[in-house]
Scaffold this motif. Structure first.
Motif, PDB file in Angstrom:
ATOM      1  N   PHE A 172     -25.197 -13.222 -36.517  1.00  0.00           N
ATOM      2  CA  PHE A 172     -25.717 -12.209 -37.430  1.00  0.00           C
ATOM      3  C   PHE A 172     -26.070 -12.838 -38.777  1.00  0.00           C
ATOM      4  N   ALA A 173     -25.183 -13.681 -39.292  1.00  0.00           N
ATOM      5  CA  ALA A 173     -25.432 -14.348 -40.572  1.00  0.00           C
ATOM      6  C   ALA A 173     -26.656 -15.256 -40.481  1.00  0.00           C
ATOM      7  N   LEU A 174     -26.807 -15.963 -39.373  1.00  0.00           N
ATOM      8  CA  LEU A 174     -27.965 -16.846 -39.192  1.00  0.00           C
ATOM      9  C   LEU A 174     -29.266 -16.043 -39.107  1.00  0.00           C
ATOM     10  N   ILE A 175     -29.220 -14.899 -38.426  1.00  0.00           N
ATOM     11  CA  ILE A 175     -30.405 -14.042 -38.331  1.00  0.00           C
ATOM     12  C   ILE A 175     -30.771 -13.517 -39.719  1.00  0.00           C
TER      13      ILE A 175
ATOM     14  N   ALA B 251     -35.512 -16.668 -33.754  1.00  0.00           N
ATOM     15  CA  ALA B 251     -34.582 -17.288 -32.809  1.00  0.00           C
ATOM     16  C   ALA B 251     -34.388 -18.767 -33.117  1.00  0.00           C
ATOM     17  N   LYS B 252     -35.476 -19.462 -33.366  1.00  0.00           N
ATOM     18  CA  LYS B 252     -35.390 -20.896 -33.652  1.00  0.00           C
ATOM     19  C   LYS B 252     -34.569 -21.134 -34.918  1.00  0.00           C
ATOM     20  N   ALA B 253     -34.815 -20.352 -35.959  1.00  0.00           N
ATOM     21  CA  ALA B 253     -34.089 -20.514 -37.216  1.00  0.00           C
ATOM     22  C   ALA B 253     -32.605 -20.175 -37.063  1.00  0.00           C
ATOM     23  N   ALA B 254     -32.299 -19.243 -36.160  1.00  0.00           N
ATOM     24  CA  ALA B 254     -30.911 -18.815 -35.949  1.00  0.00           C
ATOM     25  C   ALA B 254     -30.222 -19.589 -34.823  1.00  0.00           C
TER      26      ALA B 254
ATOM     27  N   ASN C  53     -34.801 -14.316 -26.205  1.00  0.00           N
ATOM     28  CA  ASN C  53     -34.214 -13.248 -25.388  1.00  0.00           C
ATOM     29  C   ASN C  53     -32.970 -12.661 -26.054  1.00  0.00           C
ATOM     30  N   ALA C  54     -32.193 -13.501 -26.743  1.00  0.00           N
ATOM     31  CA  ALA C  54     -31.013 -13.006 -27.444  1.00  0.00           C
ATOM     32  C   ALA C  54     -31.443 -12.083 -28.588  1.00  0.00           C
ATOM     33  N   VAL C  55     -32.444 -12.502 -29.352  1.00  0.00           N
ATOM     34  CA  VAL C  55     -32.938 -11.659 -30.449  1.00  0.00           C
ATOM     35  C   VAL C  55     -33.445 -10.341 -29.889  1.00  0.00           C
TER      36      VAL C  55
END
Length: 75
Positions: free
Chosen positions: A57-60, A32-35, A40-42
């Motif tokens: 999605f790309a950030l994840i 989550a932090k990296a994205a 909660n979203a993840v």
């Protein structure tokens, strides 16, 4: 907004995303932090079939060092 309303993430894509997250060895919080989203979203993408926006999605994928093509089943 980190997800698309009224759209479910197809089960096969969700399963590949979950497997890639596990394989990354990163926690939900780290992903989550990296994205730049909340844990909660993840969790929603994993457990509630929420569909992330393309940008999220790309950030994840980047956060877990996974190919978007592989998660989408294109490779």
């Amino acid at each position: 907004m980190n997800y698309v309303d009224n759209q479910d993430l197809p089960t096969s894509i969700r399963q590949r995303l979950v497997e890639a997250m596990k394989y990354s060895g990163k926690t939900l919080t780290e992903i989550a932090k990296a994205a730049h989203i909340t844990p909660n979203a993840v969790s929603g993408y994993i457990h509630k079939n929420k569909m992330p926006s393309l940008e999220t999605f790309a950030l994840i994928c980047d956060a877990i060092d996974a190919s978007a093509d592989e998660i989408l089943g294109l490779k």
